[in-house]
Design an enzyme around this catalytic site. Sequence first.
Site, short mmCIF file in Angstrom:
data_model
loop_
_atom_site.label_atom_id
_atom_site.label_comp_id
_atom_site.label_asym_id
_atom_site.label_seq_id
_atom_site.Cartn_x
_atom_site.Cartn_y
_atom_site.Cartn_z
N ASP A 105 7.03 -0.43 -18.23
CA ASP A 105 6.19 0.47 -19.02
C ASP A 105 7.06 1.08 -20.12
OD1 ASP A 105 3.90 2.14 -19.68
OD2 ASP A 105 5.01 3.80 -18.81
N SER A 106 6.40 1.78 -21.05
CA SER A 106 7.14 2.46 -22.10
C SER A 106 7.92 3.66 -21.56
CB SER A 106 6.16 2.94 -23.17
OG SER A 106 5.15 3.73 -22.57
N CYS A 115 2.07 -1.09 -18.81
CA CYS A 115 1.70 -0.32 -20.00
C CYS A 115 0.46 -0.94 -20.65
CB CYS A 115 2.88 -0.36 -20.97
SG CYS A 115 2.58 0.47 -22.52
N GLU A 134 2.63 14.71 -19.10
CA GLU A 134 4.08 14.80 -18.86
C GLU A 134 4.53 16.26 -18.73
OE1 GLU A 134 6.55 12.13 -21.08
OE2 GLU A 134 5.17 10.46 -20.72
N CYS A 143 -4.96 3.97 -20.16
CA CYS A 143 -3.58 4.38 -20.47
C CYS A 143 -2.94 4.78 -19.15
CB CYS A 143 -3.61 5.55 -21.45
SG CYS A 143 -1.99 6.27 -21.76
N HIS A 166 -1.12 7.08 -18.13
CA HIS A 166 -1.09 8.48 -17.70
C HIS A 166 -2.45 9.00 -17.21
CE1 HIS A 166 2.58 8.14 -19.99
NE2 HIS A 166 2.93 9.40 -19.75
N1 DGL Z 1 2.26 3.67 -21.36
C1 DGL Z 1 1.43 3.81 -22.54
C2 DGL Z 1 0.10 3.12 -22.32
O1 DGL Z 1 -0.34 2.89 -21.21
C3 DGL Z 1 1.22 5.27 -22.89
C4 DGL Z 1 2.44 5.97 -23.44
C5 DGL Z 1 2.94 5.38 -24.75
O2 DGL Z 1 2.29 5.55 -25.80
O3 DGL Z 1 3.97 4.73 -24.71
O4 DGL Z 1 -0.54 2.75 -23.27
#
Ligand code: DGL
Length: 273
Positions: free
Chosen positions: A13-14, A76, A155, A187, A189
Amino acid sequence: MNAEKEAPIGVFDSGVGGLTVAREIMRNLPSEKIVYFGDTARVPYGSKSQNTIIRYSRQIIRFLQTENVKAIVAACNTASAFALEEVQKEFDIPILGVITPGVKTAAKATKNSKVGVIGTEGTIGTGIHRQYLQAIDPDIQVFGKPCPLFVPLVEEGWLKDPITIEIARRYLQELCQEGIDTLILGCTHYPLLRSTLSELLGESVTLVNPAYETALELKRLLEKLDLINPGQKEEEFPYRFYVSDLAEKFKAFANSILPYDVEMTKCVDIEEY
Ligand code: DGL
């Protein structure tokens, strides 16, 4: 033969958000080992271009391959939307994303054929959910809404804060006016905001959590490929965590959402891959 089955699953993931996916894999595939990579040095992905996200995804997959993973989950949503098709063509390893599992569930769940999708600007901008949902059923209407403020709010831990509730109300207003009966939490989160969102939307809207659906899809894939780990995890660290920056901060967030005490978190120079 068993060595391949006993190999870990790579999850990337990011940043920290993909832990919602790792958590579902831990719950639904308890005998599997996991190597998680969070690109904390280069987060967010949601506001970057497709070329950049493809380059980042390639580097992370190359890194995960050095950990001898048997399959990879692009946890992600932005990376799944921008880069999955490309990397699936390039790499000789099963790679699963989080878009298709959520889409399949949403297509089954909707009764009035009106599905909402929330995600980053990048994900919603691709229109990938519309494309995939309408490939299943051309009559499904899809309403997308980027909700960029949700990531920092989660977060910050403000899951039920009045500010978060007010922002959610504004973001969801249009989708409610369109009369959606199903909403994809597109997403990483957003599953953490699930109860806040369902209180706002009421029982008439089904929330689809792609993190959970992806874990089930991964289970089906491993069964199909005969790659399910038959044994119990014997290693000291069945779950290994790598990041590209700020390992201690990552660890604190991870420990707040995982049913597991995260001990091993290491920094990796991902630009080397
Ligand atoms: N993990 C990213 C997503 O699911 C969200 C956070 C980001 O923008 O990196 O799209």
